[in-house]
Design an enzyme around this catalytic site. Sequence first.
Site, PDB file in Angstrom:
ATOM      1  N   THR A  73       0.840  -1.206   0.000  1.00  0.00           N
ATOM      2  CA  THR A  73       0.000   0.000   0.000  1.00  0.00           C
ATOM      3  C   THR A  73       0.873   1.253   0.000  1.00  0.00           C
ATOM      4  O   THR A  73       0.646   2.192  -0.783  1.00  0.00           O
ATOM      5  CB  THR A  73      -0.948   0.005   1.200  1.00  0.00           C
ATOM      6  OG1 THR A  73      -1.882  -1.069   1.065  1.00  0.00           O
ATOM      7  CG2 THR A  73      -1.716   1.320   1.293  1.00  0.00           C
ATOM      8  N   ASN A 145      -6.326  -9.719  -6.992  1.00  0.00           N
ATOM      9  CA  ASN A 145      -6.401 -10.339  -5.677  1.00  0.00           C
ATOM     10  C   ASN A 145      -7.733 -11.021  -5.399  1.00  0.00           C
ATOM     11  O   ASN A 145      -7.810 -11.937  -4.575  1.00  0.00           O
ATOM     12  CB  ASN A 145      -6.128  -9.296  -4.589  1.00  0.00           C
ATOM     13  CG  ASN A 145      -7.096  -8.134  -4.644  1.00  0.00           C
ATOM     14  OD1 ASN A 145      -7.190  -7.465  -5.677  1.00  0.00           O
ATOM     15  ND2 ASN A 145      -7.813  -7.870  -3.567  1.00  0.00           N
ATOM     16  N   SER A 199       4.474  -7.159  -1.375  1.00  0.00           N
ATOM     17  CA  SER A 199       4.237  -7.262   0.062  1.00  0.00           C
ATOM     18  C   SER A 199       4.756  -8.602   0.564  1.00  0.00           C
ATOM     19  O   SER A 199       4.505  -9.644  -0.056  1.00  0.00           O
ATOM     20  CB  SER A 199       2.737  -7.139   0.351  1.00  0.00           C
ATOM     21  OG  SER A 199       2.488  -7.034   1.724  1.00  0.00           O
ATOM     22  N   HIS A 201       4.026 -10.512   3.228  1.00  0.00           N
ATOM     23  CA  HIS A 201       3.170 -11.529   3.841  1.00  0.00           C
ATOM     24  C   HIS A 201       2.340 -12.311   2.832  1.00  0.00           C
ATOM     25  O   HIS A 201       1.648 -13.259   3.196  1.00  0.00           O
ATOM     26  CB  HIS A 201       2.269 -10.911   4.918  1.00  0.00           C
ATOM     27  CG  HIS A 201       1.135 -10.078   4.414  1.00  0.00           C
ATOM     28  ND1 HIS A 201      -0.161 -10.540   4.389  1.00  0.00           N
ATOM     29  CD2 HIS A 201       1.099  -8.816   3.944  1.00  0.00           C
ATOM     30  CE1 HIS A 201      -0.954  -9.586   3.916  1.00  0.00           C
ATOM     31  NE2 HIS A 201      -0.211  -8.528   3.645  1.00  0.00           N
ATOM     32  N   THR A 238      13.077   4.248  10.595  1.00  0.00           N
ATOM     33  CA  THR A 238      14.024   3.193  10.963  1.00  0.00           C
ATOM     34  C   THR A 238      13.515   1.848  10.480  1.00  0.00           C
ATOM     35  O   THR A 238      12.391   1.451  10.767  1.00  0.00           O
ATOM     36  CB  THR A 238      14.214   3.155  12.492  1.00  0.00           C
ATOM     37  OG1 THR A 238      14.680   4.429  12.939  1.00  0.00           O
ATOM     38  CG2 THR A 238      15.205   2.068  12.885  1.00  0.00           C
ATOM     39  N   CYS A 318      -9.439  -7.104   2.178  1.00  0.00           N
ATOM     40  CA  CYS A 318      -9.244  -5.691   2.505  1.00  0.00           C
ATOM     41  C   CYS A 318     -10.564  -4.928   2.551  1.00  0.00           C
ATOM     42  O   CYS A 318     -10.628  -3.817   3.055  1.00  0.00           O
ATOM     43  CB  CYS A 318      -8.314  -5.051   1.487  1.00  0.00           C
ATOM     44  SG  CYS A 318      -6.684  -5.807   1.443  1.00  0.00           S
TER      45      CYS A 318
END
Length: 372
Positions: A73, A145, A199, A201, A238, A318
Site C-alpha cells: 500500500t 487479488n 508485500s 506476507h 528506521t 481488505c
Amino acid sequence: MIYLDYQATTPLAPQAREAMLRWLGGPDSDTFGNPHSPHRMGRMAAAAIEAARENVAALMPPGGRVVFTSGATEALNTVLLGTGGDVLTFATEHAAVLDCARAVAAQGRRFTVLPVLLDGRADLEALKAAMTPQVGLVAIMAVNNEIGVVHPLEEAIAIARAGGAQVLVDAVQAFGRVPLDPSQAPLRPPLAPDYIAVSAHKIHGPKGIGALWIGPDAGPLQPLLHGGGQEASLRSGTLSPALCAGFGVACRAVDTEREMFHVKHLWNVAREAFADWELNGSAEHRWPGNLNIRREGLDVARLMSDCRQVMFSAGSACASGSGRPSHVLRAIGLSEAQAKSSIRLGFGRYTNEDDIVAAAAAINAAARSQAS
C-alpha cells in the site's frame, strides 16, 4: 482448521521465522542495534538488511533498486502521489490504487479508471483510447487479488511506453508466483515496468513490510514520508532488521516452478469438487491458486457461519465487513446479487489435496442445506 485464504495472507515460512528471531534481539544480545547507526551493532543490522534486499531483488527484473516500505500500500501510494502527469488505471485494481484518486486530483492531475473485459482482463482498447500526452503513469495489477485473473502486462506496458507514460505494476499476488524477470515470461525486454510494488506476507514472509522496485529508467519520485531519508532519501523511518530478514529469507525460499505445479494440481481438484458452481473471471488467464466461484441465491454470511472450520473469503479481505458487493465482481458484469453470492478460495504452498477435499465437502453440504 483448514486455511484457504492465501490471497489475504500466507502462513509464515519456518525459515523466515527463524531468520527473524535472531534480529528481534534481547538486552543480552548484539542484534538489536539500529541499522542506521555507525557502530558495530548498527553495521551488523545494516548488513542483514542489505542481504535481505539482495534476496528481494533476485525475484525482480535485473537492474533498478529495491526500497523497503511498510507494505505494498505504501509502495503504491508513493508512486501514485510521487510522480507527475495524469494517471490511468483499471476498475478491478486494489483499493490501495483506486482510493488514491482524490489525493491525485488534489495535485491537479486527472485520475481515470478504465473498464475491464467480462473475463476480468484489462481492456487494452480502452487504454489505447485514453492515452494522451498528459498521461504520466499507467497503474495495473499483474494478478487480481479477488478473482486471480492475470492481466496482459506486456501489451499494456507497450501501449504505455508508446504514449510516453511510466508503468506501475501491483505485483502483490504475482510476486514469487509469476516470474517478473523480463528474461522470463510474462515480461521480456524492454517491457519491464518502471515500478513494482510487493508485500512480504503474501509470499510467506512477515506482515508489516513490503518493497518498491524502481527500474533503472524510472523518473524521479517525490517522497511520501519525510524525516531521516533512510531508504535512498525516498522513504524515511528506521527499518526493522527482523522484518527485512524474514522478507529476504521468504524470497530465497521461493521455488516458482514447484509451487506452480503444486497449485495447478490443487486447482484441478478444487474445480472438480465445485463443478456445479459458476467461475468468476477467466478460466484461462489466471493464477490457479485463486478460485472465485458463485452459486445462485447463496447466503454467504450463513455459509461462512456454517463452515467455521474452513477459512475462506466472501471477497477481498481488505474490503470484507463493508457490506458492499465486490467492486471487482461488479466490474466484470455481475449483478449485486451474484457478487454477494460469491466466495473466494485461495490455496498454495502449505495446502494439500485433503484440505481441498474436506473443505469442499463442508462448503457444498452447507450450500445444499440452504437450497433445501
